[in-house]
Write a protein that holds these residues in place. Structure first.
Motif, PDB file in Angstrom:
ATOM      1  N   ALA A 206       0.829  -1.201   0.000  1.00  0.00           N
ATOM      2  CA  ALA A 206       0.000   0.000   0.000  1.00  0.00           C
ATOM      3  C   ALA A 206       0.869   1.258   0.000  1.00  0.00           C
ATOM      4  CB  ALA A 206      -0.932   0.000   1.211  1.00  0.00           C
ATOM      5  N   ALA A 207       1.963   1.214   0.771  1.00  0.00           N
ATOM      6  CA  ALA A 207       2.854   2.378   0.838  1.00  0.00           C
ATOM      7  C   ALA A 207       3.538   2.607  -0.507  1.00  0.00           C
ATOM      8  CB  ALA A 207       3.894   2.165   1.934  1.00  0.00           C
TER       9      ALA A 207
ATOM     10  N   GLU B 190       2.407   1.651  -3.511  1.00  0.00           N
ATOM     11  CA  GLU B 190       1.407   2.108  -4.480  1.00  0.00           C
ATOM     12  C   GLU B 190       1.033   3.573  -4.257  1.00  0.00           C
ATOM     13  OE1 GLU B 190      -1.618  -0.863  -4.025  1.00  0.00           O
ATOM     14  OE2 GLU B 190      -0.826  -2.052  -5.702  1.00  0.00           O
ATOM     15  N   GLN B 191       1.048   3.991  -3.009  1.00  0.00           N
ATOM     16  CA  GLN B 191       0.791   5.405  -2.706  1.00  0.00           C
ATOM     17  C   GLN B 191       1.894   6.284  -3.290  1.00  0.00           C
ATOM     18  OE1 GLN B 191      -1.831   6.879  -1.329  1.00  0.00           O
ATOM     19  NE2 GLN B 191      -0.897   8.914  -1.465  1.00  0.00           N
ATOM     20  N   ARG B 192       3.138   5.819  -3.157  1.00  0.00           N
ATOM     21  CA  ARG B 192       4.276   6.566  -3.706  1.00  0.00           C
ATOM     22  C   ARG B 192       4.198   6.618  -5.231  1.00  0.00           C
ATOM     23  NH1 ARG B 192       7.511   9.990  -2.179  1.00  0.00           N
ATOM     24  NH2 ARG B 192       9.429   9.036  -2.986  1.00  0.00           N
TER      25      ARG B 192
ATOM     26  N   ALA C  25       1.466   6.538  -6.995  1.00  0.00           N
ATOM     27  CA  ALA C  25       0.390   7.475  -7.322  1.00  0.00           C
ATOM     28  C   ALA C  25       0.866   8.923  -7.228  1.00  0.00           C
ATOM     29  CB  ALA C  25      -0.794   7.250  -6.388  1.00  0.00           C
ATOM     30  N   GLU C  26       1.795   9.184  -6.315  1.00  0.00           N
ATOM     31  CA  GLU C  26       2.277  10.548  -6.091  1.00  0.00           C
ATOM     32  C   GLU C  26       3.376  10.947  -7.075  1.00  0.00           C
ATOM     33  OE1 GLU C  26       3.573  10.342  -2.074  1.00  0.00           O
ATOM     34  OE2 GLU C  26       1.554  10.464  -1.208  1.00  0.00           O
TER      35      GLU C  26
END
Length: 285
Positions: free
Chosen positions: A221-222, A224-226, A228-229
């Motif tokens: 999750a971490a 994939e968040q990165r 996305a950013e």
């Protein structure tokens, strides 16, 4: 004394009660042995106060004596647990730290395979190129996960001073101090409950696998968040591929490694991961 009568009896019962569905898990035998160990109604009893100094003199009971007395101090319990493991044919070592001793049981895994069991860097002992489960054997009224955590905590206490951690390889030590057989003085031991042992193994293995799975979910999750950013940067795709591999999604992992393989900076790591993936899948060529 792994050949002594009651040690053999307990280890055979523990081995026979080991659930087939989880028998090959690296934690199965350490957990099964701990269940059989605690089912003997043992108590942790500190040594009497020694007027000559706590570390000057000590008496270590043979496993048969610990079983007869239904308890002992840290060295007595560690020796009994290690003997039970060796009686099962499963390698064990004794681990000493200043003023303390406990046992560690082999996982059968090479040191680089730690993440197949746990992502906690302090949870396993690396010795002789393999991984060992540290077990705090004084916790005879606790569960295997608690005893494992206790052993890992003791190791972590001395992480900054590794020279104070000593590992005693039993099979090497026996060349100088051979094992003895006290079967003639064997007391009666308690029958190992197959149901309780199976429950302990199932719970212990399940807890370890769940903790590993949750770590991977959080890690993914971490990442994939990165992504996305910042976009699909090669280093993030490589890290995502590693997590997917550990989750068993090998096809998706391979696709990501192949995408990154041609990158000038990160291609080397991605190709190394691809090579490891082929090895794991039985394609060394």
């Amino acid at each position: 004394t792994p050949r002594s009568g009651n040690v053999q009896v307990i280890s055979r019962e523990a081995s026979g009660a080991l659930p087939k569905v989880s028998a090959q898990h690296p934690l199965a035998r350490p957990a099964a042995l701990f269940s059989a160990f605690t089912q003997q109604g043992l108590k942790y009893v500190k040594d009497p106060v020694n007027p000559h100094g706590a570390e000057a003199l000590d008496y270590v009971q043979f496993p048969e004596q610990t079983l007869a007395a239904r308890g002992g101090d840290c060295d007595d319990l560690a020796v009994l647990y290690a003997s039970l493991s060796e009686a099962m044919g499963h390698p064990a070592v004794l681990v000493t730290t200043p003023g303390h001793i406990f046992a560690a049981i082999s996982t059968g895994l090479p040191a680089q395979s730690r993440t197949t069991v746990t992502f906690d860097e302090d949870a396993l002992l690396a010795h002789g190129g393999t991984l060992w489960v540290p077990v705090e054997t004084t916790l005879v009224d606790k569960t295997f996960p608690e005893a494992w955590k206790g052993g890992a905590t003791e190791l972590a206490r001395w992480k900054a001073e590794p020279e104070k951690i000593r590992v005693i390889d039993l099979r090497t030590a026996w060349r100088t101090y051979p094992t003895v057989d006290l079967a003639s003085a064997a007391p009666t031991v308690r029958e190992v409950s197959a149901q309780a042992l199976a429950s302990e193994v199932s719970t212990s293995v399940g807890a370890a696998d769940h903790a590993r799975s949750e770590f991977l979910k959080t890690r993914l999750a971490a990442i994939e968040q990165r992504i996305a950013e910042t976009g699909e940067r090669p280093e993030l795709l490589n890290k995502k591929g590693q997590v997917l591999f550990h989750q068993g999604a090998k096809t998706q992992a391979r696709e990501l490694f192949e995408r990154v393989a041609e990158d000038a900076q990160w291609g080397k790591l991605a190709r190394n991961n691809l090579g490891n993936l082929h090895m794991v899948e039985g394609r060394p060529e």
